[in-house]
Structure formats: structure tokens, C-alpha cells
Design a protein around this motif. Sequence first.
Motif, PDB file in Angstrom:
ATOM      1  N   ILE A 190      -0.995   8.543 -78.829  1.00 47.33           N
ATOM      2  CA  ILE A 190      -0.818   9.955 -78.495  1.00 47.33           C
ATOM      3  C   ILE A 190      -1.769  10.680 -78.863  1.00 47.33           C
ATOM      4  CG2 ILE A 190       0.336  10.704 -80.664  1.00 47.33           C
ATOM      5  CD1 ILE A 190       1.618  11.364 -76.867  1.00 47.33           C
ATOM      6  N   ASN A 191      -2.712  10.456 -79.686  1.00 47.98           N
ATOM      7  CA  ASN A 191      -3.795  10.951 -80.186  1.00 47.98           C
ATOM      8  C   ASN A 191      -4.901  10.941 -78.916  1.00 47.98           C
ATOM      9  OD1 ASN A 191      -3.058  12.081 -82.528  1.00 47.98           O
ATOM     10  ND2 ASN A 191      -3.895  10.156 -83.579  1.00 47.98           N
ATOM     11  N   GLU A 192      -4.973   9.759 -78.365  1.00 45.46           N
ATOM     12  CA  GLU A 192      -6.057   9.843 -77.087  1.00 45.46           C
ATOM     13  C   GLU A 192      -5.417  10.476 -76.080  1.00 45.46           C
ATOM     14  OE1 GLU A 192      -7.051   5.398 -76.856  1.00 45.46           O
ATOM     15  OE2 GLU A 192      -9.077   6.004 -77.934  1.00 45.46           O
ATOM     16  N   ILE A 193      -4.105  10.511 -75.635  1.00 48.17           N
ATOM     17  CA  ILE A 193      -3.481  11.295 -74.654  1.00 48.17           C
ATOM     18  C   ILE A 193      -3.798  12.526 -74.762  1.00 48.17           C
ATOM     19  CG2 ILE A 193      -1.321  11.733 -73.520  1.00 48.17           C
ATOM     20  CD1 ILE A 193      -2.149   9.024 -72.635  1.00 48.17           C
ATOM     21  N   GLY A 230      -5.787  19.451 -68.254  1.00 49.37           N
ATOM     22  CA  GLY A 230      -4.815  20.797 -68.034  1.00 49.37           C
ATOM     23  C   GLY A 230      -3.451  20.215 -68.397  1.00 49.37           C
ATOM     24  N   ALA A 231      -3.321  19.199 -69.026  1.00 52.29           N
ATOM     25  CA  ALA A 231      -2.022  18.979 -69.490  1.00 52.29           C
ATOM     26  C   ALA A 231      -1.779  19.462 -71.002  1.00 52.29           C
ATOM     27  CB  ALA A 231      -1.809  17.590 -69.490  1.00 52.29           C
ATOM     28  N   ASP A 232      -0.553  19.405 -71.221  1.00 52.75           N
ATOM     29  CA  ASP A 232      -0.166  19.675 -72.711  1.00 52.75           C
ATOM     30  C   ASP A 232       0.288  18.433 -73.622  1.00 52.75           C
ATOM     31  OD1 ASP A 232       0.710  22.640 -74.397  1.00 52.75           O
ATOM     32  OD2 ASP A 232       1.464  20.524 -74.932  1.00 52.75           O
ATOM     33  N   VAL A 233      -0.148  18.154 -74.627  1.00 52.25           N
ATOM     34  CA  VAL A 233       0.368  16.785 -75.142  1.00 52.25           C
ATOM     35  C   VAL A 233       1.730  16.926 -75.841  1.00 52.25           C
ATOM     36  CG1 VAL A 233      -0.581  17.225 -77.637  1.00 52.25           C
ATOM     37  CG2 VAL A 233      -0.415  14.725 -76.536  1.00 52.25           C
ATOM     38  N   GLN A 234       1.971  18.296 -76.213  1.00 54.59           N
ATOM     39  CA  GLN A 234       3.508  18.279 -76.755  1.00 54.59           C
ATOM     40  C   GLN A 234       4.609  18.004 -75.702  1.00 54.59           C
ATOM     41  OE1 GLN A 234       2.687  18.921 -80.160  1.00 54.59           O
ATOM     42  NE2 GLN A 234       3.530  20.869 -80.411  1.00 54.59           N
ATOM     43  N   ASP A 235       4.101  18.604 -74.445  1.00 50.57           N
ATOM     44  CA  ASP A 235       4.892  18.491 -73.252  1.00 50.57           C
ATOM     45  C   ASP A 235       5.139  16.872 -72.909  1.00 50.57           C
ATOM     46  OD1 ASP A 235       4.267  21.480 -72.150  1.00 50.57           O
ATOM     47  OD2 ASP A 235       5.740  20.961 -73.566  1.00 50.57           O
ATOM     48  N   VAL A 236       3.771  16.292 -72.880  1.00 52.80           N
ATOM     49  CA  VAL A 236       3.900  14.895 -72.673  1.00 52.80           C
ATOM     50  C   VAL A 236       4.543  14.188 -73.429  1.00 52.80           C
ATOM     51  CG1 VAL A 236       2.330  12.963 -72.344  1.00 52.80           C
ATOM     52  CG2 VAL A 236       1.583  15.097 -71.387  1.00 52.80           C
ATOM     53  N   ALA A 237       4.305  14.346 -74.748  1.00 47.76           N
ATOM     54  CA  ALA A 237       5.184  13.631 -75.897  1.00 47.76           C
ATOM     55  C   ALA A 237       6.605  13.698 -75.593  1.00 47.76           C
ATOM     56  CB  ALA A 237       4.626  14.310 -77.223  1.00 47.76           C
ATOM     57  N   ARG A 238       6.994  15.042 -75.300  1.00 43.13           N
ATOM     58  CA  ARG A 238       8.292  15.025 -75.074  1.00 43.13           C
ATOM     59  C   ARG A 238       8.974  14.313 -73.890  1.00 43.13           C
ATOM     60  NH1 ARG A 238      11.655  19.215 -72.754  1.00 43.13           N
ATOM     61  NH2 ARG A 238      13.908  19.211 -73.662  1.00 43.13           N
ATOM     62  N   PHE A 275       7.079   9.684 -84.018  1.00 42.89           N
ATOM     63  CA  PHE A 275       5.506   9.217 -84.345  1.00 42.89           C
ATOM     64  C   PHE A 275       4.858   9.487 -83.015  1.00 42.89           C
ATOM     65  CE2 PHE A 275       5.138   7.228 -88.465  1.00 42.89           C
ATOM     66  CZ  PHE A 275       6.244   7.531 -88.899  1.00 42.89           C
ATOM     67  N   LEU A 276       5.040  10.462 -82.399  1.00 42.85           N
ATOM     68  CA  LEU A 276       4.426  10.963 -81.271  1.00 42.85           C
ATOM     69  C   LEU A 276       3.714  12.260 -81.253  1.00 42.85           C
ATOM     70  CD1 LEU A 276       6.551   9.743 -78.056  1.00 42.85           C
ATOM     71  CD2 LEU A 276       4.348   9.086 -78.653  1.00 42.85           C
ATOM     72  N   HIS A 277       3.361  12.850 -82.738  1.00 43.01           N
ATOM     73  CA  HIS A 277       2.913  13.915 -82.879  1.00 43.01           C
ATOM     74  C   HIS A 277       1.327  13.796 -82.885  1.00 43.01           C
ATOM     75  CE1 HIS A 277       6.839  15.605 -83.582  1.00 43.01           C
ATOM     76  NE2 HIS A 277       7.137  14.725 -84.640  1.00 43.01           N
ATOM     77  N   ALA A 278       0.579  14.316 -81.986  1.00 39.77           N
ATOM     78  CA  ALA A 278      -0.830  14.141 -82.111  1.00 39.77           C
ATOM     79  C   ALA A 278      -1.196  14.866 -83.188  1.00 39.77           C
ATOM     80  CB  ALA A 278      -1.214  14.854 -80.812  1.00 39.77           C
ATOM     81  N   GLY A 279      -2.507  14.474 -83.858  1.00 40.48           N
ATOM     82  CA  GLY A 279      -3.034  15.210 -85.037  1.00 40.48           C
ATOM     83  C   GLY A 279      -4.419  14.755 -85.412  1.00 40.48           C
TER      84      GLY A 279
END
Length: 468
Positions: free
Chosen positions: A221-224, A232-240, A252-256
Motif C-alpha cells: 500500500i505504500n507503493e500504491i 490523481g488517485a487517493d490512497v485512502q480511498d484505494v485502501a478502503r 494493515f493498509l495504512h500508507a505511511g
Amino acid sequence: MRIVMLGTGYVGLVSGACFAEFGMEVVCVDKDAGKIARLQNGEIPIYEPGLDELVRKNSVRQTLSFTTDLAAAMHGAEAVFIAVGTPSRRGDGHADLTYVYDAAKDIAAHIKEYTVVVTKSTVPVGTGREVESIIGKLVPRDMFDVASNPEFLREGSAIGDFMRPDRVVIGTHSKRAEAILKSIYRPLYLIETPVVMCDLETAELAKYAANAFLATKITFINEIADLCEKTGADVQDVARAIGLDGRIGRKFLHAGPGFGGSCFPKDTLALMRTGQENNSPLRIVETVVDVNTKRKKQMAQRVIAACGNDVKGKTIAVLGVTFKPNTDDMRDAPSLDILPLLQQAGAKLRAYDPAGMKEAAAMLPDITWCKDAYDALTGSDAAVLITEWNEFRGLEAEKIAALLNHKILVDLRNVYKPEDMRDAGLQYTRIGESEMKSKPQNALAAIHNLGLVDDEADEEISLEKQAS
Ligand code: UDX
């Protein structure tokens, strides 16, 4: 039933106190007499929510005691748990098993009746067999069995993880050992906790596989997140969107800034070595180790970029230095990579962490340690949030903006809502937000800040923001 917990570090102390809570009579043994004296005096050497109360309660009712005398502790004990450290060996990343094998020798010298010797420390596949042969040199084979019972405790929530585990893993070939371990875990049995009975090697490898998989999930998820920033995407929404798939799962999908701690870094390295040694390389794990190591360093560049690519002479406020919240543990914390790089680039640092400053001060020189978050922010030019302590979530955006000279906030844990921060005039950057989105909004925040905005322009801005 009496059991011995050999090692009073993070795993041994939590496990010993929880087994005592189960009603076992637990004797925790450590070679460090000073540490044992402090524990006998009710002093808890690690920061773990709820542990002090659990140790105190069970010490008072005498289901938990501490000693340096292994012989006395083992008298009448049906099981001895090895919970000593298995740090990364200097230079090659193998798990250093010196303490485990020393413990096996010490235990062997005091086995007087049938005893189950249980490795609870995270140990490479094959360690249990080696423990078996070490003890077998001194003790008749029918007087002991070896079992593997890895733990899956997270720092900061270890007691909850122990009392309500997703599963208990027990590796042994001996029915007698299995029966004793099942009786130790009876309280969990009664709440129908799944118990995975398997052989030694399987239990040992399952522990590493679990940690390496979780580390892989985080690195993925960090690479995503990096790709989101470019597309132009948002990782929070991709993770959800992916986490709601039962096959993937939301955790364990919280990018950091990359994973740290006492386990993932050492366990991924050790597993990588096990794969190489057995001519079965784990190329995904090798990549995870490489990507994560680089990522922690890249975070410093992210802060420097947010400050206009120059932090020379600038003061940066640092919110959180521990590897995760609710712990004082600094082992492999991302801050250990990020902060020295900011200093090398000429920045002065004012830092605050609710629990880790004592430990961090010895590892991070030339930092001004502050009494709280607002103190760290006061007089700083910019700020970076590294650890997502709950108390940082309540900071007021307007107050952050008022305290920062250049009103730049880099949020490496996506704690804040971008619009709240930007409406308060902060140039706010986070992980995994489209640069196409963050740049214009930060530019608007900057203009707003400089007071170059009159009423019509204000009107234009708000229209523009609505459009974006
Ligand atoms: C881990 C395992 O979770 C636990 O099962 C094992 O027994 C020991 O190792 P721990 O290292 O204490 O526990 O903490 P954990 O909560 O797993 O976090 C590890 C690292 O991953 C931290 O640096 C954390 O910040 C990071 N992380 C975790 C993320 O970056 N994103 C996430 O979504 C989760």
C-alpha cells in the motif's frame, strides 16, 4: 499448574502476566538481577498499556513471581517457555540465537521431571530441533519434549492480542506436550479460540510468514500510495475500496513512512536469509526489505521538498518519533532515518513524543525535546508528523498555522483532513494524495496566508476549490 517464563522482555513479561491471569502459577526468570529486583518492586521496564496493573494484580495474588534462580523456578514446573531475545545478527541479518541456545543449556541442567520446553521467541525454522539436541545431550529423551508456540502480539495492544488472539499455534510431535499446552491455554479453548496444532517447523515458519506477509501488505500500500500521487488517485480511498474485499481485509493498509519496530524489520531479514540458505529465495520478501529501507529515507526528502527544497537554517517541528503509537519503542523507527537526514540538510529540530523521548534522546542527538506538541510547533518554520499518537489528532489546525512561521505541515500518517488544514492556511501534504490535487490547493493556502487575497479573489478561490 506451575510454568516458567525464561526472559522478561516484551514477550516474556506480557506472556507471563497473561498466563498468570489465566490462573497458572508463573515464575518469570531473568539473568539480569537488577531487572528482577525492579520487577519484584512492581516497576515495569516497558511501556505497554495495562501491563503494570496486570503484573501488580497477579504479583499480589502470588500467581506471578520473579527470580534469577532458574533451578528453584523449574521445581515442579510442567512447562518452561523460552522468551529471550532473537535480535538480528550484526551484518548478515540472521536471527542471533545465542540467548535461545544458552537458555536451552540452562534449562537442561535443571530438568528433574518431565518438562515441556516451549520456544515462544520468534526463531528460524529448525531452531526447535537444535534445542531438542542441545537438551538431549544432558537429559534422557523421555524426560522432555520441545514445542513451538509463537506469539502474535502487537506492541501497544499486546494484552488484548494475548487474551483474544485470532488463533493459538502449537507445534510439537508429542501428544504429552500437546496435552500440557492445551491445558495452559484452556481459558482460550473455552472461548473457542482456534488452535492450530502442527509440527515444530510449521509453527516456526508460520510466525515468520505472518510477519513477512503483514510487512508485505504495508509495503504494497505504500507503493500504491506513491502511484496515487502521480496519477490523481487517493490512497485512502484505494485502501478502503480494496480492503472491503474479504480476501484482502481492511487492516494493515495504512500508507505511511515505512514499517519499523522490533519485529518486522528483523523478521523479514531473517526469513529472507532462511530462504537464501535453503536455496528457496523469497524474492518478494527481499524486495519488501529493500523498498521499506529506502522509503524511510525518502521521507526526509519529502519534508525538504515541502519546504521548497531547502531546510538550511530552518526549524522543523517533529510530532512523534516512536515506531508506532502507544509504545516507547524506538527500534527501527522511521524517525531514526528521517531526522538525521533533515539535520544533515541543515535543519534544526524541535521534537515531541508522548512516550519515546527518553529512549529517543540517546539515539537522536542535537534535538530540542519539547514538553508537548504545541511547544514543538512554537517558533518552528514547518512541521512533520511521523507517529500517529492519538493526542496529535486533536491539535487545532488554526493553532498549528498560527505557531508555524512558514505554515508547512507534512503528515506522514494521513492523520488530518486536508481541507481542515488548508482552510486554516497550512500548506499541507500527506501520503498518497494526488499531486495534481494537493499542489493547487497548497498554492491557494499560501496565497491566502500571505494575505494577498481580497474579497472577489476569495470568491474565485472558493469557486475554484469547489471545482477541484
Ligand atoms: C508486529 C505484528 O503485528 C505482531 O503480530 C508480531 O507479533 C510483532 O510484530 P508490532 O511490530 O508491535 O507487531 O506493531 P504493528 O502494529 O504490527 O506495526 C508494525 C509497523 O508497521 C509499525 O511501524 C507501523 O507503523 C507499521 N504499519 C502498521 C503501517 O505502516 N501501516 C499499517 O497499516 C500497519
